[in-house]
Structure formats: structure tokens, C-alpha cells
Design an enzyme around this catalytic site. Structure first.
Site, PDB file in Angstrom:
ATOM      1  N   GLU A 210      23.618  44.559  13.070  1.00 35.04           N
ATOM      2  CA  GLU A 210      23.127  43.582  14.063  1.00 35.04           C
ATOM      3  C   GLU A 210      24.098  43.403  15.244  1.00 35.04           C
ATOM      4  O   GLU A 210      23.667  43.413  16.403  1.00 35.04           O
ATOM      5  CB  GLU A 210      22.835  42.245  13.368  1.00 35.04           C
TER       6      GLU A 210
ATOM      7  N   LYS B  56      15.432  38.295   2.627  1.00 37.50           N
ATOM      8  CA  LYS B  56      16.540  39.180   2.996  1.00 37.50           C
ATOM      9  C   LYS B  56      17.770  38.942   2.105  1.00 37.50           C
ATOM     10  O   LYS B  56      18.535  39.862   1.840  1.00 37.50           O
ATOM     11  CB  LYS B  56      16.888  38.917   4.463  1.00 37.50           C
TER      12      LYS B  56
ATOM     13  N   ASP C  74      14.297  43.763  14.373  1.00 35.07           N
ATOM     14  CA  ASP C  74      15.297  42.846  13.805  1.00 35.07           C
ATOM     15  C   ASP C  74      14.616  42.194  12.610  1.00 35.07           C
ATOM     16  O   ASP C  74      13.733  41.354  12.774  1.00 35.07           O
ATOM     17  CB  ASP C  74      15.696  41.802  14.867  1.00 35.07           C
TER      18      ASP C  74
ATOM     19  N   ASP D  69      27.354  35.204  16.120  1.00 36.29           N
ATOM     20  CA  ASP D  69      25.935  35.179  15.736  1.00 36.29           C
ATOM     21  C   ASP D  69      25.674  34.024  14.765  1.00 36.29           C
ATOM     22  O   ASP D  69      26.103  34.066  13.610  1.00 36.29           O
ATOM     23  CB  ASP D  69      25.600  36.537  15.083  1.00 36.29           C
TER      24      ASP D  69
END
Ligand code: AMP
Length: 608
Positions: free
Chosen positions: A146, A69, A8, A168
């Protein structure tokens, strides 16, 4: 068989997992599974990755790179010391660190990986992630979404087709996805989110709250001092995390400022309800995204089979509460929410490598544990109100507490009755233990009592009640607390229906049991009740009468549901959902129409 690691690669944190004995395991270093996604250079120009880099960020932002990211897929570079790096190169440093961690644990080299990306990542961003993997010496066998990984963690092999909602909420971003899983294939039906919303915003709100209160007292704005700000940011984040399990958290920062050559210390207590009021508007925003995701997937909330929580910030109890209210079903957070995605990536890796991955085993509380308190029951004050403390599906061992307060002036005793079950009326739950705290200070009503439940792996429950003002403590231990729950048989249903009607009908003039040493809940406020009050306050009198009567009917229906057949219960639940929506829309005709349908079912059940 070759090991394919699952990674991850997160905005704030990253993790690596493998399959061991058929189970995904997140690999730790120095006891910590989480690697902050931060890269930096120390004063000597040595590379820092993870925690040391994160720790130096406040002091040396020019030598530290966070949240790379967000830049993946862009034609850009970032400066680190006197060098410039592409986002892929920085990500590769994080990936290589995780690869090394895996090799150190396994004792042999690994070269293949599954890496996760957000569902909204475009081709360019996915390609950049793949390149980062290659730069780190990894053959990226698959890039998966994800939410897909989270679904695989919870349901690698569902028997039937399942629809899951993955909520999430990480440090900096929020997304919600609706997924369908069938025969091991996960399809993302829709995804929505907000790339600027996460746990960091909760920290900021708490920081402002603390600084405003300090400024009122001392006329100093701590936000103006970078050092004080950075210390406080760390302190409020820690307090925020504690508030997920504790009813109160204190923040103590000595020598945080000075005035007239005298040092000033910050000492503050934050009560969970106060914190929840701060973050409530942000959570309502996430529910808006959730509604959009459902609409795009062309699904009703009732068609979702499972709600899965991912991201560290979803440990916040108010999130569980709001989602359960909105979706009408329990949420799943048995698997550590910040590790679920890495575990899913490992499951995918295992499936590709042909490893047998079994259902994930975690010890969880099978039922909610809480105490009896004076509180709202279907719109009426009742001494039979069940106040949950440890929600069901919480991983064990679990420790939680809540604050209650005495109801009368000079109340010198409080009865603590611990129940297990899911009904908000204790009479439908199972008593697991009780005791009385005596010798409380003879003070006006509102004397705060902290009730703490500690449940260990062998089912032993320790219950502690502490009078906050004096520190008076009473403690009991209950053995086999989780085994006492008996699912009531259908033959009980008639008695329960009867009890339900008695409750509803008696409640208005009910004896509130005030001669008994009761406690009322002051901790988590029953927010929806306040909202309902606010809502009806602005309604025209005729509409208000219709809504009041619909609410009474809904209370009756809620009572009947536990004793009804699955089909009747699910029809009633669906109608109650529509009724709530009609009340929100203030549509008198719809409210009356749905109420009639609910009445018909109640009539039919009464007659049975
Ligand atoms: P993630 O990006 O999934 O690692 O989530 C990081 C976010 O989760 C940060 O904002 C953390 O402060 C937050 N977080 C971690 N643990 C907790 C907790 N126990 N309660 C509330 N938020 C938490």
C-alpha cells in the site's frame, strides 16, 4: 492496449481505479467511489455487498461479515447464514464486485489486476490475496505494498532520488512507512504501525464523551442500549468528519431514550478543540511509530523529501499540525487520502501495460489562507498572530471555518483581515482583503465569532463572519484571492530581517493593539505552547533559565529563516530541530552548545 485495473482491498473500504488519459481515476457507482468491505445476506438470503451490507450490520451481525482482511492467510472459516466461507472466498466477493464495477464503466470485460496489501503482510497473506483475485476471475499481475502505491500516486517519475514518509491512518489500522523512489522503482526502507489503531477509535472516544455527558444530565447510560449505541456511533462518526472542516459540529438525536414515560432527546455541540483533546494521546502514539520507522530507515526527519497522507482519518487537521511540527515540512494530502492507494495500484497497472502515466493534476491552494488574530507569537501575546483557516495544498473548492472570540467587554466591532502566506507573523504574509463586523452584542469578552472561508475553483474567496449568539452576519467576496501572493524578492530580505528583530525585541512591552477591534483565537488551541508551559513548569530554575533563553533564540532564528539563503535556512532548521530534541531530553549542555551554534549563524547573517 489492455486495461489493468488497480484495486485497494482495504479492511474497512475498497476501491478500484484505472488510467484514463494518463491519469488514475477511481471508479464510482451511484456517485460513490468507496465500496465498504462488508459482505452479508439479507432476510431472504440474497447476497449484499458494500453499503447495504454495512447498513444492516448493527441489526444483523450474524448475517454480516466485516474486516475479513484481518483473517487473510489464516486457516479458518467464517459463517454467513448456514454456510461457511474461507477469508479468500469472502474477499473474492468484494473483488468481483469491483471487477463488475470496472466492466460496467468501461463497457468491456477486464481480467487483469494489480492488488495492494499492507507492507507488513507476510507471504501467506499475500498468497491468500492472490487466490482471492483468482476466485474473482482476475489474473493478479502484481501484488504491491500500500505505501508503494501511495508513493506511485504522488511521484510516478521523480527526477531525482526521493525519500517519502507515508503516514496511513484508516478506520482500523495505522501504519507509517519510509520509502525511497528512484527511476520509478519504489523501495520500502522501513514500516511500523499499530493494527489496533484507527479512526474507529476516535469514534469510540467521541461516543464515550457524548454518553458520559448525557449520563451526567439524565443518569442514563446510552451505551447499554444496542440500538441507541448504534445510532450514536453513526452520529459521532458524521460529527467527527465534519470537525475536519468545521470548527463546531452538532449532534442531534431525537427520542434516543425515555425516562418516566417521557422521551429524551440528545442535542450536543462539539467544538473541534475539545475533540482534539480526546484524540491527542492516540496521535502521540502514532508519532512514536513514526520515530521508530525513521530510526529503522537510519534517517533523520530532515532527510525526508515528502510526507504523504493516506487513509480517511488523515483528514483530521490535528494530524497535519502534529506532523508538520514533528517533521518540519508541509504534508501532502492533495489527493483524496482514501483513494490514493487505489490510484497508485492503477498507476502500477498502467506502467505494466505500457501506458504513459503523467503527473497527477489536482487544483490546490498554493498558500495558506487565514486571518490576523491576537495570539501567541514566539511565546508572546501579539496582535500580529496569523491564524490559518485553509492550509496550503488543500484541494479546491475548499470551505473551512474557525471560532474566534472578542477580546474586551462590550466589544461591538471586530476587524477581519484575511492574509495569505506561511509565516505565523502576518507582517510577513500578504493581505488579500479586510472588513469590519459592526453591531456586535455588548457582552463580556469572549463573544464567539465564526469566521468561514470558501474558496472556489476560479480563486474567488468568500469570507463570512457570524456572531454565534445572535446570528449577525457580515460577508465579503474577494476576487483572485490566490493570485495576489507575490513571493518576496531577495532584495526584501534586509527589511524583513530588520522587521524580525524589531518584532522580537519589542514584543515583551509591545502595545497589543488593544484599541483596535481584535479577535482572539479560541478554536484550535496552540497545543504545543501549553505543552511547553507544562514542560518548563517542572524544570529546575537553572534549567528553566537556559530553556527560556534557548526559546527566545529559537524565536529569533524562526524569524530570520524566511529571509536567509536556502543553505542558511536549512542549517538553522536542522539546528532548531536538534535544539527542540535537546530541550525534550532536558540536556543543559546540549541546549547551550546548540544555542551557541544558532547564535553564530544569526551573528553572521546580521553582519552580512
Ligand atoms: P479508510 O480505511 O481509509 O477508508 O478510512 C476510514 C476512516 O476514515 C474511518 O474511521 C472514517 O470515519 C475516517 N474518515 C473519513 N472521512 C473523514 C474525515 N473527513 N475526517 C476524519 N475522519 C474521516
Amino acid at each position: 492496449m489492455e486495461t489493468i485495473i488497480g484495486i485497494d482491498l482495504g479492511t474497512t473500504n475498497s476501491e478500484v481505479a484505472i488510467i484514463r488519459d494518463g491519469q488514475p481515476v477511481v471508479l464510482e457507482e451511484d456517485g460513490d467511489p468507496i465500496l465498504p468491505s462488508v459482505v452479508g445476506l439479507d432476510t431472504e438470503g440474497r447476497l449484499l455487498v458494500g453499503k447495504p451490507a454495512r447498513n444492516q450490520y448493527a441489526l444483523a451481525p450474524e448475517r454480516t461479515i466485516r474486516s475479513i482482511k484481518r483473517k487473510m492467510g489464516q486457516e479458518t472459516t467464517v459463517a454467513l447464514g448456514d454456510q461457511k466461507y474461507s477469508p479468500q472466498e469472502i474477499s473474492a466477493i468484494i473483488l468481483r464486485t469491483l471487477k463488475n464495477r470496472a466492466e460496467k464503466t468501461l463497457g468491456y470485460p477486464v481480467s487483469r489486476a494489480v492488488i495492494t496489501v499492507p507492507a507488513f503482510f507476510n507471504d501467506g497473506q499475500r498468497q491468500a490475496t492472490r487466490q482471492a483475485g483468482e476466485l474473482a476471475g482476475l489474473d493478479v499481475v502484481r501484488i504491491i505494498n500500500e505505501p508503494t502505491a501511495a508513493v506511485l500516486t504522488y511521484d510516478p517519475h521523480p527526477r531525482d532520488r526521493e525519500r517519502l514518509l507515508v503516514y496511513d491512518l484508516g478506520g482500523g489500522t495505522f501504519d507509517v512507512s519510509v520509502a525511497q523512489v528512484e527511476q520509478g522503482v519504489v523501495e520500502i526502507l522501513s514500516s511500523h504501525g499499530d493494527t489496533q489503531l484507527g479512526g474507529d477509535d476516535f469514534d469510540q472516544l467521541l461516543l464515550d464523551h457524548v454518553c458520559d455527558s448525557f449520563s451526567k444530565k439524565h443518569a442514563i447510560d446510552l451505551r447499554q442500549s444496542p440500538q441507541a449505541r448504534s445510532r450514536l456511533l453513526h452520529a459521532v462518526e458524521e460529527a467527527k468528519k465534519r470537525l475536519s472542516f468545521e470548527a463546531v459540529a452538532s449532534i442531534e438525536e431525537e427520542f434516543i431514550a425515555s425516562k418516566d414515560n417521557m422521551p429524551l432527546h440528545l442535542s450536543m455541540e462539539i467544538v473541534r478543540a475539545e475533540y482534539e483533546d480526546l484524540i491527542h494521546p492516540l496521535l502521540i502514539k502514532t508519532l512514536g511509530c513514526l520515530d521508530e520507522a525513521l530510526t529503522d530507515a537510519r534517517l533523520q526527519a530532515t532527510e525526508i523529501d515528502k510526507v504523504v497522507l493516506v487513509g480517511g482519518a488523515t483528514r483530521t487537521p490535528l494530524i497535519h499540525q502534529l506532523l508538520e511540527e514533528r517533521l518540519g515540512r508541509p504534508v501532502h494530502s492533495e489527493i483524496e487520502p482514501d483513494l490514493a492507494v487505489a490510484m497508485g495500484a492503477a498507476v502500477q497497472g498502467g506502467l505494466i501495460a505500457g501506458v504513459d502515466v503523467g503527473p497527477i493534476l489536482v487544483d490546490i491552494t498554493p498558500h495558506t489562507l487565514g486571518i490576523k488574530s491576537l495570539g501567541d507569537l514566539h511565546g508572546f501575546m501579539s496582535p500580529y498572530h496569523f491564524s490559518p483557516i485553509i492550509p496550503r495544498n488543500t484541494p479546491i473548492p475548499a470551505s473551512r471555518n474557525e471560532i474566534y472570540s472578542t477580546v474586551f467587554d462590550s466589544q461591538d466591532a471586530a476587524e477581519i483581515r484575511v492574509f495569505q502566506g506561511e509565516n505565523e507573523d502576518i507582517r510577513f504574509n500578504t493581505l488579500v482583503g479586510e472588513f469590519v463586523v459592526e453591531g456586535l452584542a455588548r457582552v463580556p469578552a469572549g463573544n464567539q465569532i465564526l469566521v468561514r472561508l470558501d474558496l472556489d475553483l476560479s480563486g474567488i474567496l468568500n469570507v463570512t463572519a457570524t456572531e454565534r449568539a445572535t446570528g449577525l452576519v457580515k460577508r465579503v467576496t474577494i476576487d483572485n484571492a490566490t493570485e495576489r501572493f507575490r513571493v518576496r524578492q531577495r532584495s526584501d530580505a534586509v527589511d524583513r530581517l530588520q522587521a524580525a528583530f524589531e518584532t522580537v525585541e519589542d514584543q515583551e512591552g509591545e502595545d497589543l493593539g488593544l484599541e483596535k477591534p481584535v479577535l482572539s483565537l479560541t478554536g484550535p488551541s496552540p497545543r504545543h505552547i501549553h505543552e511547553a508551559d507544562d514542560q518548563t513548569a517542572t524544570m529546575a530554575p537553572s534549567l528553566r533559565a537556559v530553556v527560556d533563553s534557548a526559546n527566545r533564540l529559537a524565536a529569533k532564528a524562526e524569524h530570520i529563516i524566511p529571509g536567509a539563503s536556502d543553505a542558511d535556512a536549512s542549517e538553522l532548521r536542522a539546528l532548531l530541530g536538534s535544539l527542540r530534541a535537546a530541550i525534550e531530553r532536558r540536556s543543559e549542555d546540549e541546549i547551550e552548545g546548540i544555542s551557541r551554534e544558532i547564535e553564530d549563524i544569526i551573528f553572521y547573517l546580521e553582519d552580512k
